[in-house]
Structures are given as C-alpha cells and as structure tokens.
Design a protein around this motif. Sequence first.
Motif, PDB file in Angstrom:
ATOM      1  N   TYR A   3      16.513  12.903 -12.111  1.00  0.00           N
ATOM      2  CA  TYR A   3      16.603  12.111 -11.044  1.00  0.00           C
ATOM      3  C   TYR A   3      16.091  13.494  -9.983  1.00  0.00           C
ATOM      4  CZ  TYR A   3      18.771   8.573 -13.435  1.00  0.00           C
ATOM      5  OH  TYR A   3      19.282   7.678 -13.960  1.00  0.00           O
ATOM      6  N   VAL A  80       6.925  15.497  -7.109  1.00  0.00           N
ATOM      7  CA  VAL A  80       7.085  14.309  -7.649  1.00  0.00           C
ATOM      8  C   VAL A  80       5.250  13.809  -8.321  1.00  0.00           C
ATOM      9  CG1 VAL A  80       8.414  12.912  -6.827  1.00  0.00           C
ATOM     10  CG2 VAL A  80       6.590  12.304  -6.573  1.00  0.00           C
ATOM     11  N   SER A  84       5.139  14.039 -12.608  1.00  0.00           N
ATOM     12  CA  SER A  84       5.728  12.422 -12.908  1.00  0.00           C
ATOM     13  C   SER A  84       6.117  11.929 -13.982  1.00  0.00           C
ATOM     14  CB  SER A  84       3.902  12.034 -13.123  1.00  0.00           C
ATOM     15  OG  SER A  84       3.216  11.889 -13.843  1.00  0.00           O
ATOM     16  N   CYS A  86       9.473  10.341 -12.746  1.00  0.00           N
ATOM     17  CA  CYS A  86      11.043  10.584 -12.514  1.00  0.00           C
ATOM     18  C   CYS A  86      11.365   9.685 -11.538  1.00  0.00           C
ATOM     19  CB  CYS A  86      11.114  12.221 -11.574  1.00  0.00           C
ATOM     20  SG  CYS A  86      10.526  12.477 -10.551  1.00  0.00           S
ATOM     21  N   THR A  87      12.727   9.789 -11.412  1.00  0.00           N
ATOM     22  CA  THR A  87      13.405   8.957 -10.324  1.00  0.00           C
ATOM     23  C   THR A  87      13.828   9.036  -9.337  1.00  0.00           C
ATOM     24  OG1 THR A  87      14.175   7.442 -12.579  1.00  0.00           O
ATOM     25  CG2 THR A  87      14.971   7.391 -10.558  1.00  0.00           C
ATOM     26  N   SER A  88      13.145   9.032  -8.225  1.00  0.00           N
ATOM     27  CA  SER A  88      13.606   9.113  -7.601  1.00  0.00           C
ATOM     28  C   SER A  88      14.631   8.392  -6.178  1.00  0.00           C
ATOM     29  CB  SER A  88      11.585   9.383  -6.235  1.00  0.00           C
ATOM     30  OG  SER A  88      12.290   9.743  -4.874  1.00  0.00           O
ATOM     31  N   GLN A  96       9.654   6.560  -0.013  1.00  0.00           N
ATOM     32  CA  GLN A  96       9.173   5.658  -1.275  1.00  0.00           C
ATOM     33  C   GLN A  96       8.305   5.152  -1.172  1.00  0.00           C
ATOM     34  OE1 GLN A  96      12.245   2.890  -0.638  1.00  0.00           O
ATOM     35  NE2 GLN A  96      14.066   3.897  -0.877  1.00  0.00           N
ATOM     36  N   VAL A  99       5.919   8.759  -3.013  1.00  0.00           N
ATOM     37  CA  VAL A  99       6.372   8.387  -4.399  1.00  0.00           C
ATOM     38  C   VAL A  99       6.028   8.127  -5.056  1.00  0.00           C
ATOM     39  CG1 VAL A  99       7.286  10.764  -3.377  1.00  0.00           C
ATOM     40  CG2 VAL A  99       8.426   8.661  -4.209  1.00  0.00           C
ATOM     41  N   HIS A 102       3.646   8.262  -8.505  1.00  0.00           N
ATOM     42  CA  HIS A 102       3.903   8.589  -8.999  1.00  0.00           C
ATOM     43  C   HIS A 102       5.548   8.875  -9.917  1.00  0.00           C
ATOM     44  CE1 HIS A 102       0.920  10.845  -8.109  1.00  0.00           C
ATOM     45  NE2 HIS A 102       0.968  10.704  -6.281  1.00  0.00           N
ATOM     46  N   CYS A 103       6.387   7.736  -9.836  1.00  0.00           N
ATOM     47  CA  CYS A 103       7.289   8.287  -9.895  1.00  0.00           C
ATOM     48  C   CYS A 103       7.664   6.558 -11.002  1.00  0.00           C
ATOM     49  CB  CYS A 103       8.737   8.043  -8.993  1.00  0.00           C
ATOM     50  SG  CYS A 103       8.679   9.344  -7.697  1.00  0.00           S
ATOM     51  N   ARG A 104       9.161   7.194 -11.862  1.00  0.00           N
ATOM     52  CA  ARG A 104       9.006   5.491 -12.909  1.00  0.00           C
ATOM     53  C   ARG A 104      10.149   4.671 -12.074  1.00  0.00           C
ATOM     54  NH1 ARG A 104      11.527   7.866 -17.795  1.00  0.00           N
ATOM     55  NH2 ARG A 104      10.085   8.538 -18.300  1.00  0.00           N
ATOM     56  N   ILE A 106      12.332   3.979  -8.318  1.00  0.00           N
ATOM     57  CA  ILE A 106      12.991   4.690  -6.942  1.00  0.00           C
ATOM     58  C   ILE A 106      14.331   4.092  -6.964  1.00  0.00           C
ATOM     59  CG2 ILE A 106      12.286   4.524  -4.566  1.00  0.00           C
ATOM     60  CD1 ILE A 106       9.334   4.963  -5.938  1.00  0.00           C
TER      61      ILE A 106
END
Length: 143
Positions: A3, A80, A84, A86-88, A96, A99, A102-104, A106
């Motif tokens: 996270y 990120v 890459s 991750c959860t933002s 938002q 990213v 790159h994020c799994r 948001i």
Amino acid sequence: MNYLVDGYNLIGTMTSICLSDADKELKLRQFIKQYYSPFNYYYLIFDGNRDTITVEQYTYTTVIFTTEDQSADCYMAAFVQQKSGCTSVTNDRYLQKRVRRHCRQILSADAFLRLRQRRREAVSSPVQPYSSEIRWLLGQFQA
C-alpha cells in the motif's frame, strides 16, 4: 500487498487524528500498526518540507518524508513506476490518473478506511459454532 499511502490525505479523512496534531504522523503509523500482516506492507508518504528525503523503516511499514521542493504526490507518482503492482491510497484525482497504469488498485482514503474497518470487524467477531457442533465435541472429549 503493498500500500502506497498519501499520509496527510489519509489523516485529513480520519476522525481520530487531526491535521493540527503535532504527533499526527506517529498516530497514523500506530493506526496502521493494527493491520500489520506478513502479506501487507505500507509506505506512508508525507510532504516533508526538509532538505533531504527522510526514510524511517519499521516492521511492515516505511515512512517517507519528501523534500521541500517535492510533494508527496510527485514522489508517489515516481515511486509507482519503480514498484508497480501496489495499491495507491489518495484522494487526489490528478495523482490517481497519473498512477493508474502502474497500480494494481487505487483507493480513496475513505475506501481504504472502510476496508480496514470491515477487516477489523471480521477478525473481532468470530463465527459462533452451532450447538450440535458443541455437543459433538463434548462427546468426543468425554469418551
């Protein structure tokens, strides 16, 4: 799951921590500590207003204070790209969008807090066994 949390964004959403509190960063870290798990790692990013980036590492958490010329949002956007998947966690819509690829996942700060609350409730209220199960277990130990 990793996270990546916009720290002041999350604090601003919480009712238990105030942005004017002198120990707000420590209180957020203590709040997150309730959810420690070997499966979750938290990066708490704060606008630091410091000369150099400050990184503090703890069990399942890294706290990062950015420099005065770099916002937490800019740091998160660059982070990120290197990490890459991750959860933002942020309320900033511009971040938002930056990213997203790159994020799994948001999450808004509200959604993150609701998710944490549901997990706490699930852990704190175990399922009660049926009376027939209790009778069977008692019969097994009495035999």
